[in-house]
Write an enzyme that holds these catalytic residues in place. Structure first.
Site, mmCIF file in Angstrom:
data_model
loop_
_atom_site.group_PDB
_atom_site.id
_atom_site.type_symbol
_atom_site.label_atom_id
_atom_site.label_comp_id
_atom_site.label_asym_id
_atom_site.label_seq_id
_atom_site.Cartn_x
_atom_site.Cartn_y
_atom_site.Cartn_z
ATOM 1 N N ASP A 1 0.782 -1.067 0.022
ATOM 2 C CA ASP A 1 -0.005 -0.187 0.139
ATOM 3 C C ASP A 1 0.830 1.164 -0.037
ATOM 4 O OD1 ASP A 1 -3.020 1.226 0.779
ATOM 5 O OD2 ASP A 1 -1.841 1.930 1.959
ATOM 6 N N HIS B 1 -7.010 -6.486 -0.824
ATOM 7 C CA HIS B 1 -6.070 -5.118 -0.694
ATOM 8 C C HIS B 1 -5.013 -5.715 0.391
ATOM 9 C CE1 HIS B 1 -4.034 -1.649 -0.980
ATOM 10 N NE2 HIS B 1 -4.364 -1.442 0.263
#
Length: 317
Positions: free
Chosen positions: A101, A296
């Site tokens: 991320d 994610h």
């Protein structure tokens, strides 16, 4: 089982809390938003048992690490500087750097700016994209127009903090579930939302946590952000235009060290940051690993697959 230990080191003018395990060649694990060292709980032990010294810091603005009040203290140059200083504090010349991320740009830029210190890089969820010609927020406004986009929503200091901190447990539960591979999207979720929308409006509050996230895991994240608030991590977003200005000398620059990219098959980031062009920007990309079913939070959702890919890459160097 290998123990994870904790300490604080001085780096780049801040105090940085680190979690670490094992001994051997250094591997630094950089977390994303809104996370902490704890996001790497499955990797720290696996890497240690494979013969590496795995270190996962709370990055600037997070957890037990210093959170400067000034927004401008959270540029990519500060964040890369923090990791260079971490190597110095550990007495190491080099490390393989891994980032997920927001930690991925830190990892990519560490390899770009200091390949002498970071001779290999692993990015997760966010592919490397070089500094282009358009100011980032201008580009986002052109694409999204009068519709909501979370990065633009995050730009105004205090606004997102008020929403996210109103009920930290609900925020973390909704966010961790809704960006995971466990969410079954509805057609309504794909519809554009007006600028007046809020970040959490479209997210699902699950009746029960997904298998990869225990109540104890959720409680750890809730405890950290209840104590620190979200401002430190949000300030990373508030420097995207400043980063673009500072990185002008690296316009269209390639990351040339050996690299690996890992992403979840169901990661929503793939919708606006696709990995299709990564090979032209990272010519020494050894592999692109698409983890089936994962969203994610790939290293938390599918730790075995991620650990196998990581260790395989490290052993190939």
């Amino acid at each position: 089982m290998t123990a994870i230990t904790h300490r604080t080191v001085s780096t780049n003018g801040i105090q940085m809390h680190i979690a670490e395990a094992g001994s051997g060649p250094l591997v630094v694990l950089c977390h994303g938003w809104p996370e902490s060292w704890y996001s790497w709980r499955h990797q720290l032990v696996a890497l240690a048992e494979a013969g590496y010294h795995a270190v996962a810091p709370d990055q600037r603005g997070y957890g037990q690490t210093t959170a400067p009040p000034e927004i401008e203290k959270y540029t990519q140059l500060h964040l890369v500087g923090d990791i260079v200083g971490l190597l110095d504090a550990l007495g190491e010349e080099t490390a393989v750097i891994v980032g997920h991320d927001w930690g991925a740009p830190v990892a990519w830029n560490s390899a770009l700016l200091r390949p002498d210190r970071f001779p290999a890089v692993v990015g997760m969820s966010v592919p490397y994209a070089p500094r282009g010609d358009v100011r980032p927020t201008d580009g986002m406004k052109a694409i999204f127009g009068d519709n909501f986009f979370y990065i633009l929503y995050f730009q105004e200091p205090g606004k997102a903090e008020a929403e996210l901190e109103a009920d930290v447990r609900t925020t973390m539960r909704k966010l961790l579930y809704s960006a995971s591979g466990n969410l079954v999207p509805t057609p309504e979720m794909a519809q554009p939302r007006p600028k007046t929308a809020k970040f959490l409006d479209n997210m699902v509050d699950p009746a029960e946590l997904p298998p990869w996230l225990s109540e104890a895991d959720l409680e750890f994240f809730v405890g950290e952000f209840s104590r620190t608030g979200f401002r430190g991590g949000l300030n990373w977003y508030r420097n995207i235009d400043r980063n673009w200005e500072l990185m002008a000398a690296w316009r269209n620059a390639k990351v040339t060290v050996p690299a690996l990219f890992i992403t979840g098959e169901r990661d929503p980031v793939r919708g606006f940051a696709p990995e299709a062009n990564i090979r032209q920007h990272v010519p020494n990309l050894k592999d692109l690993v698409l983890v089936p079913g994962a969203g994610h939070w790939v290293q938390q959702e599918a730790p075995q697959a991620v650990n196998e890919a990581l260790i395989g890459f490290l052993r190939s160097l």
